[in-house]
Design a protein around this motif. Sequence first.
Motif, PDB file in Angstrom:
ATOM      1  N   LYS A  30      69.609 -90.562  65.914  1.00  0.00           N
ATOM      2  CA  LYS A  30      70.384 -90.272  67.120  1.00  0.00           C
ATOM      3  C   LYS A  30      70.581 -91.566  67.889  1.00  0.00           C
ATOM      4  O   LYS A  30      69.721 -92.437  67.900  1.00  0.00           O
ATOM      5  CB  LYS A  30      69.631 -89.288  68.015  1.00  0.00           C
ATOM      6  CG  LYS A  30      69.477 -87.917  67.440  1.00  0.00           C
ATOM      7  CD  LYS A  30      68.727 -87.037  68.412  1.00  0.00           C
ATOM      8  CE  LYS A  30      68.527 -85.659  67.836  1.00  0.00           C
ATOM      9  NZ  LYS A  30      67.750 -84.799  68.726  1.00  0.00           N
ATOM     10  N   LYS A  31      71.730 -91.688  68.532  1.00  0.00           N
ATOM     11  CA  LYS A  31      71.970 -92.865  69.355  1.00  0.00           C
ATOM     12  C   LYS A  31      71.295 -92.642  70.705  1.00  0.00           C
ATOM     13  O   LYS A  31      71.402 -91.585  71.297  1.00  0.00           O
ATOM     14  CB  LYS A  31      73.463 -93.098  69.535  1.00  0.00           C
ATOM     15  CG  LYS A  31      74.130 -93.462  68.240  1.00  0.00           C
ATOM     16  CD  LYS A  31      75.522 -93.961  68.435  1.00  0.00           C
ATOM     17  CE  LYS A  31      76.068 -94.237  67.042  1.00  0.00           C
ATOM     18  NZ  LYS A  31      76.950 -95.322  66.983  1.00  0.00           N
ATOM     19  N   MET A  32      70.569 -93.657  71.143  1.00  0.00           N
ATOM     20  CA  MET A  32      69.866 -93.572  72.412  1.00  0.00           C
ATOM     21  C   MET A  32      70.367 -94.672  73.331  1.00  0.00           C
ATOM     22  O   MET A  32      70.673 -95.773  72.881  1.00  0.00           O
ATOM     23  CB  MET A  32      68.353 -93.718  72.193  1.00  0.00           C
ATOM     24  CG  MET A  32      67.763 -92.569  71.407  1.00  0.00           C
ATOM     25  SD  MET A  32      66.015 -92.771  70.945  1.00  0.00           S
ATOM     26  CE  MET A  32      65.267 -93.481  72.345  1.00  0.00           C
ATOM     27  N   ASP A  33      70.448 -94.370  74.614  1.00  0.00           N
ATOM     28  CA  ASP A  33      70.841 -95.359  75.607  1.00  0.00           C
ATOM     29  C   ASP A  33      69.629 -96.234  75.913  1.00  0.00           C
ATOM     30  O   ASP A  33      68.705 -95.821  76.607  1.00  0.00           O
ATOM     31  CB  ASP A  33      71.328 -94.667  76.873  1.00  0.00           C
ATOM     32  CG  ASP A  33      71.745 -95.644  77.957  1.00  0.00           C
ATOM     33  OD1 ASP A  33      71.910 -96.850  77.657  1.00  0.00           O
ATOM     34  OD2 ASP A  33      71.905 -95.203  79.108  1.00  0.00           O
ATOM     35  N   LEU A  34      69.603 -97.437  75.359  1.00  0.00           N
ATOM     36  CA  LEU A  34      68.458 -98.318  75.538  1.00  0.00           C
ATOM     37  C   LEU A  34      68.611 -99.256  76.727  1.00  0.00           C
ATOM     38  O   LEU A  34      67.788-100.140  76.935  1.00  0.00           O
ATOM     39  CB  LEU A  34      68.220 -99.124  74.255  1.00  0.00           C
ATOM     40  CG  LEU A  34      67.921 -98.289  73.019  1.00  0.00           C
ATOM     41  CD1 LEU A  34      67.753 -99.188  71.803  1.00  0.00           C
ATOM     42  CD2 LEU A  34      66.682 -97.444  73.214  1.00  0.00           C
ATOM     43  N   LYS A  35      69.670 -99.056  77.516  1.00  0.00           N
ATOM     44  CA  LYS A  35      69.872 -99.907  78.678  1.00  0.00           C
ATOM     45  C   LYS A  35      68.896 -99.547  79.790  1.00  0.00           C
ATOM     46  O   LYS A  35      68.541-100.379  80.603  1.00  0.00           O
ATOM     47  CB  LYS A  35      71.311 -99.784  79.189  1.00  0.00           C
ATOM     48  CG  LYS A  35      72.323-100.333  78.208  1.00  0.00           C
ATOM     49  CD  LYS A  35      73.728-100.115  78.704  1.00  0.00           C
ATOM     50  CE  LYS A  35      74.717-100.567  77.624  1.00  0.00           C
ATOM     51  NZ  LYS A  35      76.074-100.193  77.944  1.00  0.00           N
ATOM     52  N   LYS A  37      65.242 -98.379  81.386  1.00  0.00           N
ATOM     53  CA  LYS A  37      63.862 -98.769  81.094  1.00  0.00           C
ATOM     54  C   LYS A  37      63.218 -97.718  80.189  1.00  0.00           C
ATOM     55  O   LYS A  37      63.352 -96.518  80.422  1.00  0.00           O
ATOM     56  CB  LYS A  37      63.077 -98.893  82.398  1.00  0.00           C
ATOM     57  CG  LYS A  37      61.672 -99.373  82.207  1.00  0.00           C
ATOM     58  CD  LYS A  37      60.975 -99.524  83.535  1.00  0.00           C
ATOM     59  CE  LYS A  37      59.540 -99.936  83.299  1.00  0.00           C
ATOM     60  NZ  LYS A  37      58.802 -99.992  84.551  1.00  0.00           N
ATOM     61  N   ILE A  38      62.532 -98.176  79.153  1.00  0.00           N
ATOM     62  CA  ILE A  38      61.884 -97.271  78.208  1.00  0.00           C
ATOM     63  C   ILE A  38      60.403 -97.193  78.551  1.00  0.00           C
ATOM     64  O   ILE A  38      59.738 -98.219  78.719  1.00  0.00           O
ATOM     65  CB  ILE A  38      62.067 -97.765  76.763  1.00  0.00           C
ATOM     66  CG1 ILE A  38      63.547 -97.804  76.405  1.00  0.00           C
ATOM     67  CG2 ILE A  38      61.304 -96.878  75.797  1.00  0.00           C
ATOM     68  CD1 ILE A  38      63.830 -98.413  75.054  1.00  0.00           C
ATOM     69  N   ASN A  39      59.885 -95.978  78.669  1.00  0.00           N
ATOM     70  CA  ASN A  39      58.469 -95.764  78.915  1.00  0.00           C
ATOM     71  C   ASN A  39      57.857 -95.103  77.690  1.00  0.00           C
ATOM     72  O   ASN A  39      58.388 -94.121  77.178  1.00  0.00           O
ATOM     73  CB  ASN A  39      58.261 -94.851  80.129  1.00  0.00           C
ATOM     74  CG  ASN A  39      58.717 -95.503  81.412  1.00  0.00           C
ATOM     75  OD1 ASN A  39      58.413 -96.654  81.658  1.00  0.00           O
ATOM     76  ND2 ASN A  39      59.450 -94.759  82.229  1.00  0.00           N
ATOM     77  N   PHE A  40      56.752 -95.651  77.229  1.00  0.00           N
ATOM     78  CA  PHE A  40      56.047 -95.086  76.098  1.00  0.00           C
ATOM     79  C   PHE A  40      54.783 -94.402  76.588  1.00  0.00           C
ATOM     80  O   PHE A  40      54.114 -94.895  77.491  1.00  0.00           O
ATOM     81  CB  PHE A  40      55.665 -96.175  75.080  1.00  0.00           C
ATOM     82  CG  PHE A  40      56.851 -96.800  74.415  1.00  0.00           C
ATOM     83  CD1 PHE A  40      57.424 -96.194  73.304  1.00  0.00           C
ATOM     84  CD2 PHE A  40      57.396 -97.973  74.881  1.00  0.00           C
ATOM     85  CE1 PHE A  40      58.515 -96.758  72.679  1.00  0.00           C
ATOM     86  CE2 PHE A  40      58.494 -98.545  74.265  1.00  0.00           C
ATOM     87  CZ  PHE A  40      59.055 -97.934  73.161  1.00  0.00           C
ATOM     88  N   THR A  41      54.464 -93.276  76.002  1.00  0.00           N
ATOM     89  CA  THR A  41      53.250 -92.542  76.325  1.00  0.00           C
ATOM     90  C   THR A  41      52.542 -92.205  75.026  1.00  0.00           C
ATOM     91  O   THR A  41      53.174 -91.780  74.068  1.00  0.00           O
ATOM     92  CB  THR A  41      53.593 -91.229  77.067  1.00  0.00           C
ATOM     93  OG1 THR A  41      54.338 -91.546  78.237  1.00  0.00           O
ATOM     94  CG2 THR A  41      52.346 -90.483  77.453  1.00  0.00           C
ATOM     95  N   GLY A  86      61.791 -83.126  76.629  1.00  0.00           N
ATOM     96  CA  GLY A  86      62.900 -84.078  76.687  1.00  0.00           C
ATOM     97  C   GLY A  86      62.532 -85.464  76.180  1.00  0.00           C
ATOM     98  O   GLY A  86      63.393 -86.310  76.036  1.00  0.00           O
ATOM     99  N   HIS A  87      61.257 -85.720  75.918  1.00  0.00           N
ATOM    100  CA  HIS A  87      60.836 -87.002  75.360  1.00  0.00           C
ATOM    101  C   HIS A  87      61.075 -86.995  73.853  1.00  0.00           C
ATOM    102  O   HIS A  87      61.210 -85.953  73.240  1.00  0.00           O
ATOM    103  CB  HIS A  87      59.344 -87.248  75.631  1.00  0.00           C
ATOM    104  CG  HIS A  87      59.044 -87.606  77.047  1.00  0.00           C
ATOM    105  ND1 HIS A  87      59.154 -86.711  78.086  1.00  0.00           N
ATOM    106  CD2 HIS A  87      58.629 -88.766  77.586  1.00  0.00           C
ATOM    107  CE1 HIS A  87      58.824 -87.306  79.215  1.00  0.00           C
ATOM    108  NE2 HIS A  87      58.497 -88.557  78.944  1.00  0.00           N
TER     109      HIS A  87
END
Length: 94
Positions: A30-35, A37-41, A86-87
């Motif tokens: 899937k294409k994701m909007d990487l513009k 901020k990405i948060n990882f958990t 949603g994550h």
Amino acid sequence: MVDPAHQHITIMQELGENIANHADDFLSPKKMDLKNKINFTILTPQDMIVDGGGDLKSFEAKNSMFDEKVFRIEEHKLFFPEQYFGHYILALNA
């Protein structure tokens, strides 16, 4: 054939070959909007909701290659807490 002394290497090699030989069977990512901020958990089974309540059995597994806390899921089902809806799942260690 699995090499008894180096099982992990043999298994990973076979897995890689199978993925490469069947690459056309996988869906495009899937294409994701990487513009943004990405948060990882990082979640462990302890952080998840156990179907029917209760606790998961856990133990430490270690040898010369790894040292991990292992959770036995067996008959349980695990659900993500609502705050994680949603994550995207980036990785899974099983």
